[in-house]
Design a protein around this motif. Structure first.
Motif, mmCIF file in Angstrom:
data_model
loop_
_atom_site.group_PDB
_atom_site.id
_atom_site.type_symbol
_atom_site.label_atom_id
_atom_site.label_comp_id
_atom_site.label_asym_id
_atom_site.label_seq_id
_atom_site.Cartn_x
_atom_site.Cartn_y
_atom_site.Cartn_z
ATOM 1 N N ARG A 212 0.831 -1.213 0.000
ATOM 2 C CA ARG A 212 0.000 0.000 0.000
ATOM 3 C C ARG A 212 0.863 1.260 0.000
ATOM 4 O O ARG A 212 0.600 2.198 -0.736
ATOM 5 C CB ARG A 212 -0.935 -0.006 1.203
ATOM 6 C CG ARG A 212 -1.927 1.128 1.190
ATOM 7 C CD ARG A 212 -2.922 1.002 2.358
ATOM 8 N NE ARG A 212 -3.904 2.049 2.304
ATOM 9 C CZ ARG A 212 -3.693 3.295 2.739
ATOM 10 N NH1 ARG A 212 -2.527 3.624 3.263
ATOM 11 N NH2 ARG A 212 -4.657 4.204 2.654
ATOM 12 N N GLU A 213 1.899 1.279 0.822
ATOM 13 C CA GLU A 213 2.777 2.452 0.879
ATOM 14 C C GLU A 213 3.479 2.682 -0.459
ATOM 15 O O GLU A 213 3.614 3.822 -0.899
ATOM 16 C CB GLU A 213 3.810 2.304 2.007
ATOM 17 C CG GLU A 213 3.205 2.345 3.395
ATOM 18 C CD GLU A 213 2.461 3.639 3.685
ATOM 19 O OE1 GLU A 213 2.964 4.727 3.353
ATOM 20 O OE2 GLU A 213 1.358 3.562 4.255
ATOM 21 N N GLY A 214 3.918 1.623 -1.100
ATOM 22 C CA GLY A 214 4.542 1.754 -2.417
ATOM 23 C C GLY A 214 3.583 2.305 -3.459
ATOM 24 O O GLY A 214 3.941 3.151 -4.283
ATOM 25 N N LEU A 215 2.340 1.835 -3.409
ATOM 26 C CA LEU A 215 1.319 2.324 -4.339
ATOM 27 C C LEU A 215 0.982 3.788 -4.066
ATOM 28 O O LEU A 215 0.798 4.576 -5.003
ATOM 29 C CB LEU A 215 0.057 1.463 -4.248
ATOM 30 C CG LEU A 215 0.212 0.039 -4.779
ATOM 31 C CD1 LEU A 215 -0.970 -0.821 -4.345
ATOM 32 C CD2 LEU A 215 0.362 0.043 -6.289
ATOM 33 N N LEU A 216 0.898 4.165 -2.788
ATOM 34 C CA LEU A 216 0.628 5.566 -2.448
ATOM 35 C C LEU A 216 1.756 6.482 -2.934
ATOM 36 O O LEU A 216 1.504 7.590 -3.423
ATOM 37 C CB LEU A 216 0.427 5.730 -0.939
ATOM 38 C CG LEU A 216 -0.889 5.181 -0.386
ATOM 39 C CD1 LEU A 216 -0.877 5.203 1.146
ATOM 40 C CD2 LEU A 216 -2.071 5.977 -0.926
ATOM 41 N N LEU A 217 2.999 6.018 -2.817
ATOM 42 C CA LEU A 217 4.129 6.802 -3.315
ATOM 43 C C LEU A 217 4.047 6.951 -4.834
ATOM 44 O O LEU A 217 4.244 8.050 -5.367
ATOM 45 C CB LEU A 217 5.457 6.159 -2.911
ATOM 46 C CG LEU A 217 6.711 6.869 -3.424
ATOM 47 C CD1 LEU A 217 6.791 8.296 -2.868
ATOM 48 C CD2 LEU A 217 7.957 6.076 -3.069
ATOM 49 N N ALA A 218 3.755 5.854 -5.535
ATOM 50 C CA ALA A 218 3.627 5.924 -6.993
ATOM 51 C C ALA A 218 2.523 6.903 -7.394
ATOM 52 O O ALA A 218 2.686 7.704 -8.320
ATOM 53 C CB ALA A 218 3.339 4.534 -7.561
ATOM 54 N N LYS A 219 1.411 6.862 -6.668
ATOM 55 C CA LYS A 219 0.301 7.776 -6.949
ATOM 56 C C LYS A 219 0.720 9.219 -6.689
ATOM 57 O O LYS A 219 0.465 10.104 -7.510
ATOM 58 C CB LYS A 219 -0.904 7.393 -6.093
ATOM 59 C CG LYS A 219 -2.117 8.267 -6.329
ATOM 60 C CD LYS A 219 -3.281 7.822 -5.451
ATOM 61 C CE LYS A 219 -4.437 8.804 -5.575
ATOM 62 N NZ LYS A 219 -5.557 8.418 -4.722
ATOM 63 N N LYS A 220 1.382 9.469 -5.562
ATOM 64 C CA LYS A 220 1.825 10.818 -5.210
ATOM 65 C C LYS A 220 2.780 11.381 -6.264
ATOM 66 O O LYS A 220 2.735 12.564 -6.584
ATOM 67 C CB LYS A 220 2.500 10.805 -3.839
ATOM 68 C CG LYS A 220 2.983 12.155 -3.369
ATOM 69 C CD LYS A 220 3.615 12.067 -1.998
ATOM 70 C CE LYS A 220 4.097 13.445 -1.558
ATOM 71 N NZ LYS A 220 4.656 13.404 -0.209
ATOM 72 N N LEU A 221 3.651 10.533 -6.797
ATOM 73 C CA LEU A 221 4.634 10.969 -7.803
ATOM 74 C C LEU A 221 4.083 10.903 -9.226
ATOM 75 O O LEU A 221 4.819 11.137 -10.184
ATOM 76 C CB LEU A 221 5.901 10.120 -7.692
ATOM 77 C CG LEU A 221 6.660 10.236 -6.372
ATOM 78 C CD1 LEU A 221 7.837 9.271 -6.345
ATOM 79 C CD2 LEU A 221 7.132 11.668 -6.139
ATOM 80 N N CYS A 222 2.785 10.560 -9.350
ATOM 81 C CA CYS A 222 2.114 10.450 -10.657
ATOM 82 C C CYS A 222 2.835 9.465 -11.582
ATOM 83 O O CYS A 222 3.012 9.718 -12.774
ATOM 84 C CB CYS A 222 1.994 11.817 -11.331
ATOM 85 S SG CYS A 222 1.016 12.979 -10.379
ATOM 86 N N LEU A 223 3.270 8.340 -11.022
ATOM 87 C CA LEU A 223 3.955 7.316 -11.801
ATOM 88 C C LEU A 223 2.957 6.303 -12.332
ATOM 89 O O LEU A 223 2.016 5.934 -11.637
ATOM 90 C CB LEU A 223 4.990 6.586 -10.940
ATOM 91 C CG LEU A 223 6.117 7.440 -10.367
ATOM 92 C CD1 LEU A 223 6.973 6.608 -9.429
ATOM 93 C CD2 LEU A 223 6.963 8.044 -11.483
ATOM 94 N N SER A 224 3.174 5.856 -13.523
ATOM 95 C CA SER A 224 2.385 4.767 -14.082
ATOM 96 C C SER A 224 3.204 3.492 -13.920
ATOM 97 O O SER A 224 4.304 3.379 -14.461
ATOM 98 C CB SER A 224 2.103 5.035 -15.562
ATOM 99 O OG SER A 224 1.391 3.957 -16.113
ATOM 100 N N VAL A 225 2.688 2.554 -13.146
ATOM 101 C CA VAL A 225 3.418 1.330 -12.824
ATOM 102 C C VAL A 225 2.746 0.161 -13.530
ATOM 103 O O VAL A 225 1.538 -0.025 -13.402
ATOM 104 C CB VAL A 225 3.442 1.089 -11.296
ATOM 105 C CG1 VAL A 225 4.234 -0.141 -10.949
ATOM 106 C CG2 VAL A 225 4.004 2.311 -10.571
ATOM 107 N N ALA A 226 3.504 -0.616 -14.273
ATOM 108 C CA ALA A 226 2.934 -1.699 -15.070
ATOM 109 C C ALA A 226 2.773 -2.999 -14.291
ATOM 110 O O ALA A 226 1.855 -3.763 -14.544
ATOM 111 C CB ALA A 226 3.799 -1.953 -16.309
#
Length: 133
Positions: A37-51
């Motif tokens: 969850r924390e990794g996903l929240l960081l990706a969302k905060k940084l506007c990253l698209s993760v495959a």
């Protein structure tokens, strides 16, 4: 019910993502699904698209791949993580062997033991240089 973009659990060795794609590796042996969850929240905060997402616990991957999570607090957490997966674009979640996830494990252990949040971008932390090669 949230449609799940995640595939059935598989145990694989770590490998880098295809060129131009990002992958989230999470070590849940340190703090169960909180690290995912924390990794996903960081990706969302940084506007990253993760495959892709790789997790070192097949039970967590199996829970994430359920179309209808269990009831109770655990079910709410899994539903939240599934929604975050959709938000950052993850379409595949796999279980990676713990031995293939040692860098994620060491990073998670460092963060938990220090009590601080860390963000390294484009560099390997000096304490983990031997694992970054």
């Amino acid at each position: 019910m949230l449609p799940s973009p995640l595939s059935l659990p598989q145990t694989i060795s770590w490998s880098p993502p295809p060129s131009g794609l990002l992958k989230l590796n999470s070590d849940v042996s340190v703090r169960k699904s909180c690290d995912v969850r924390e990794g996903l929240l960081l990706a969302k905060k940084l506007c990253l698209s993760v495959a892709f997402a790789e997790v070192d616990a097949t039970s967590v991957v199996a829970d994430l791949n359920l179309l209808q999570p269990s009831l109770g607090v655990a079910g709410l957490i899994i539903s939240d993580i599934q929604a975050l997966c959709l938000e950052v674009g993850i379409h595949k979640c796999l279980a990676v062997a713990i031995s293939g996830n040692s860098l994620a494990h060491n990073l998670a252990s460092l963060a938990v033991s220090s009590g601080s949040d860390f963000l390294w971008q484009d560099v390997c932390p000096s304490v983990l240089l031997s694992l970054c090669d």
